[in-house]
Scaffold this active site. Sequence first.
Site, PDB file in Angstrom:
ATOM      1  N   GLU A 127      84.961 -19.415  77.774  1.00 29.00           N
ATOM      2  CA  GLU A 127      86.331 -19.919  77.667  1.00 29.00           C
ATOM      3  C   GLU A 127      86.766 -19.995  76.203  1.00 29.00           C
ATOM      4  O   GLU A 127      85.957 -19.951  75.286  1.00 29.00           O
ATOM      5  CB  GLU A 127      86.425 -21.317  78.295  1.00 29.00           C
ATOM      6  CG  GLU A 127      86.122 -21.331  79.784  1.00 29.00           C
ATOM      7  CD  GLU A 127      86.375 -22.684  80.399  1.00 29.00           C
ATOM      8  OE1 GLU A 127      87.057 -22.731  81.436  1.00 29.00           O
ATOM      9  OE2 GLU A 127      85.887 -23.697  79.869  1.00 29.00           O
TER      10      GLU A 127
ATOM     11  N   ASP B 285      91.644 -29.151  76.181  1.00 25.01           N
ATOM     12  CA  ASP B 285      91.612 -28.106  75.157  1.00 25.01           C
ATOM     13  C   ASP B 285      92.783 -28.141  74.174  1.00 25.01           C
ATOM     14  O   ASP B 285      93.944 -28.176  74.581  1.00 25.01           O
ATOM     15  CB  ASP B 285      91.660 -26.716  75.803  1.00 25.01           C
ATOM     16  CG  ASP B 285      90.559 -26.491  76.805  1.00 25.01           C
ATOM     17  OD1 ASP B 285      89.692 -27.365  76.951  1.00 25.01           O
ATOM     18  OD2 ASP B 285      90.578 -25.439  77.455  1.00 25.01           O
TER      19      ASP B 285
END
Length: 532
Positions: free
Chosen positions: A242, A58
């Site tokens: 998320e 990420d």
Amino acid sequence: MKLKKQLPLVFCSVVLLSIASCKSTSAVAQTNTVVTTMEEQMYRPNFHYTPKKGWMNDPNGMFYLNGTYHLFFQHTPFQSVPDFSKMHWGHAISKDLIKWEELTPALAYDEKGAIFSGSAVVDKDNTSGFGDGKNVPLVAIFTYHNMKKEQAGEIDAQSQAIAYSLDNGKTWTKYSNNPVLKNPGIKDFRDPKVFWDAKREQWVMGLAAQDRQHFYASKNLKDWTFLSEFGKDVGGHGGVWECPDLFPIKVNGTNEEKWVLIVNINPGGPNGGSAAQYFVGDFDGKTFKMDAIFTKQLEKEKVAWLDWGRDNYASVSFDNVPDNKRIIIGWMSNWDYASQVPTFDWRGSTTIAREIQLIKKGNKYSLINKPVKEINKYISKTIKEKSLKGKGKLALVPTAKIDLTKAIVNFDLKNLQQDTYTFTLSNAVGESLTFGINNSDHYLFLDRTKSGKTDFSEKFASTITKAPLDGNQKEAAFKIILDKTSIEIFYNNGEKVMTELFFPNQPFTELSVSSSQKIELNNLVINQLNIN
């Protein structure tokens, strides 16, 4: 930040997705020694950011300050598979969002836990009190993940913490009273995305809480109060939510302002595995509420996807970008196979940076994605063809004229019939990647089943990626960004996007189009990129 259950020093060759295939770290490394140095270099992108060594996923904490863009990212610098007990924030900087310089990791795990995903803000008014009177404080907000608690089965393994920098992000000091937001009893409680709500003079934190979105407010980035929850019975719920991102944005070409909430989800993507969805609505400083028009859209579409490809996840935006532009960047992979892709020294890369805009056509809102214009300054050669017409198969790229491992291809299709128009990237050893438009059944497609190495994961090329279209298309515009191992397709000015990886045994050198009907292809522009 994607977390899967982990035993001490044990990893799974499918990003911890299959207990049966779990191996020790050294065993995982041994299975990858067949990857040669030549292959390592063949698969390292020309211009998409990837770490020199180790694992990345990420993007985190992105901001712009004093002429520099900062990109942080989930990183285990010592190995190319994720170690969720020792996660860092890696760090890279750029002047133009295209050419990146890697710095030393910014935040490292400590006794309180690993450093999971989050965000960073430019605290211009020193609301945090971290400023020294000379330098603007930068504040990073991240999730601590306590692996000992996770292994003990305790539900509060994740909490939110902060760190600050007074030297433009070069070094960071963790706040002595971390965590600033303790876990209220939620297993998946992570990925804080913070922004300054100028109208209410407050910081707002969006936080992923299982398959919901929680909002919190603070005046000083240290003390947080719960505001509201969003997400029940709307959008995709195939997996954990998320890496959220809430921001205001003007409807393109108007003064109408709406709020967009991006929520990444894994699994549950439109073509399998991880993906990013979005919602359009309004935010009153406490509650995000979907717009009535967008609510009706979801009654039909169910989910609005940011990218229909399999390899754009954790897309979030930069803070403090000039001219109120909304620039996003994502992790170019998928949790279905991310730790198995055929590289060894490093794994993971970012998508191209994209400017997003909100458009409204009739009674429909859509987020469009466009590659940032800064990429155009790296064009070194251009081939143009005003019009190509024919039937069967047409070659688009003259052999050896353009290096398709670093190129941008633009073209328009006109007078489309009810047929399939297939574009094929191919090489000398018979491998191919195909994409195009099925105008009979109304969808875009991307097929990597014959693109080279695919057997490292049964999920990598198990299906053909599709993105639905509204009825017959009379014409279609494509912008294609090609790097060594990736394709990013921007359809009709970015109204539909598809991003995917591929791993050929030799570079693709030819591009052609085929159809059983007459092909009318206009405004073909192929740009060679040179980014060193």
